[in-house]
Design a protein around this motif. Structure first.
Motif: not given
Length: 313
Positions: A94-99, A106-108, A112-115
């Motif tokens: 959800f967070d990735t898609l929102a960004r 967003v890096s794949d 994981i950013p922010g986690l």
């Protein structure tokens, strides 16, 4: 774990004073760690799903919903998506898609950013990369039982290897293992690994050992605290600021003062230690005290039912 004589709210209050004098890393992990990996994971995930959707513009929400439809299909059902690592993977998605729909890059790959807790030196232990890769994969295999079993077993084995490698680093007394943010990241990764073990128990006749979490593996006395200031000067300023502060802050200082009247390290290191100790105690409050009852907890997640945008056009 935790400091029996210093309540978390008191440690947090003293940390706010110390941070103004000598900033140290924020050890508190992303709330998703505790909320979505708790016994009430489905409720927290639903709230997070709604919050993310509500933060988007109509066009962004349309793109966000289309991204979910592409991944999960017309039904929008996610097998066991309301519990454990599957729930966490959905929250990350959800967070990735929102960004992405906001136009952010967003890096794949990588952590994981922010986690996880940010490490200023850019160092993350191997298991953080393994967990990040697994969480990114789950949404794409959640409704494929065969793939889910195969991949979960593979990543479980890799985490065992990662733990063994980490143990060797600890035995060799490497600098990395004593870094404050690294210690928190390893501990929180163990929490996810424990949830992965529970997930395997839900979907298979898994008989391997649970990758358990043990805060005793991280004695805070040996931690290298990343406090970028003159500690002696900062200590004097900290004590002076507490002395001039309100009654509530002075009470917190008194409750968190060691019985000896002075910490073994500086006051700022002592405060950082208290904050980290409370972070390491968080999983014990999540409701995961009884693995047998948790394994029996199975709940699918219905993306369509809680979508703010019409699911099927």
């Amino acid at each position: 774990m935790g400091n029996m004589h210093c309540p978390p709210e008191d440690a947090a209050l003293l940390a706010s004073v110390a941070q103004d004098i000598c900033p140290f890393p924020n050890y508190s992990p992303n709330p998703l760690f505790i909320n979505v990996l708790s016994i009430n994971s489905s409720l927290h995930l639903r709230n997070h799903y709604m919050a993310v959707q509500s933060s988007l513009t109509p066009k962004q929400l349309e793109d966000f919903t289309q991204g979910l439809r592409t991944t999960f299909g017309r039904d929008g059902k996610v097998t066991l998506g309301g519990v454990g690592v599957v729930a966490l993977s959905l929250a990350v998605l959800f967070d990735t898609l929102a960004r992405q729909v906001r136009g952010e890059w967003v890096s794949d790959s990588g952590p994981i950013p922010g986690l996880f807790v940010k490490n200023l030196r850019g160092y993350y232990p191997a298991h953080v990369y393994t967990v990040s890769e697994y969480l990114r994969l789950i949404p794409h295999i959640a409704n494929n039982p065969t793939r889910m079993i195969e991949e979960s077993e593979k990543y479980h084995k890799q985490l065992v290897i990662d733990h063994e490698s980490w143990d060797k680093l600890v035995e060799n007394h490497t600098m990395a293992t004593k870094d404050d943010t690294t210690a928190v990241n390893v501990f929180m990764e163990q929490y996810i690994a424990f949830s992965l073990s529970l997930h395997l128990s839900r979907i298979t006749n898994f008989t391997g050992n649970l990758l358990d979490i043990n805060s005793n593996e991280f004695p805070t006395a040996d931690i290298i605290w990343n406090l970028n200031c003159d500690l002696k000067a900062a200590d004097k300023e900290f004590l002076a600021k507490v002395k001039k502060s309100d009654k509530r802050t002075q009470e917190a200082f008194e409750s968190c003062t060691p019985k000896s009247g002075h910490p073994s390290q500086t006051w700022l290191q002592h405060v950082a230690k208290l904050v980290m100790a409370d972070v390491l105690f968080l999983p014990a409050q999540s409701g995961y005290a009884n693995p047998d009852s948790i394994v029996a907890h199975r709940e699918h997640f219905d993306l369509k039912a809680h979508a703010l945008k019409k699911w099927v056009e």
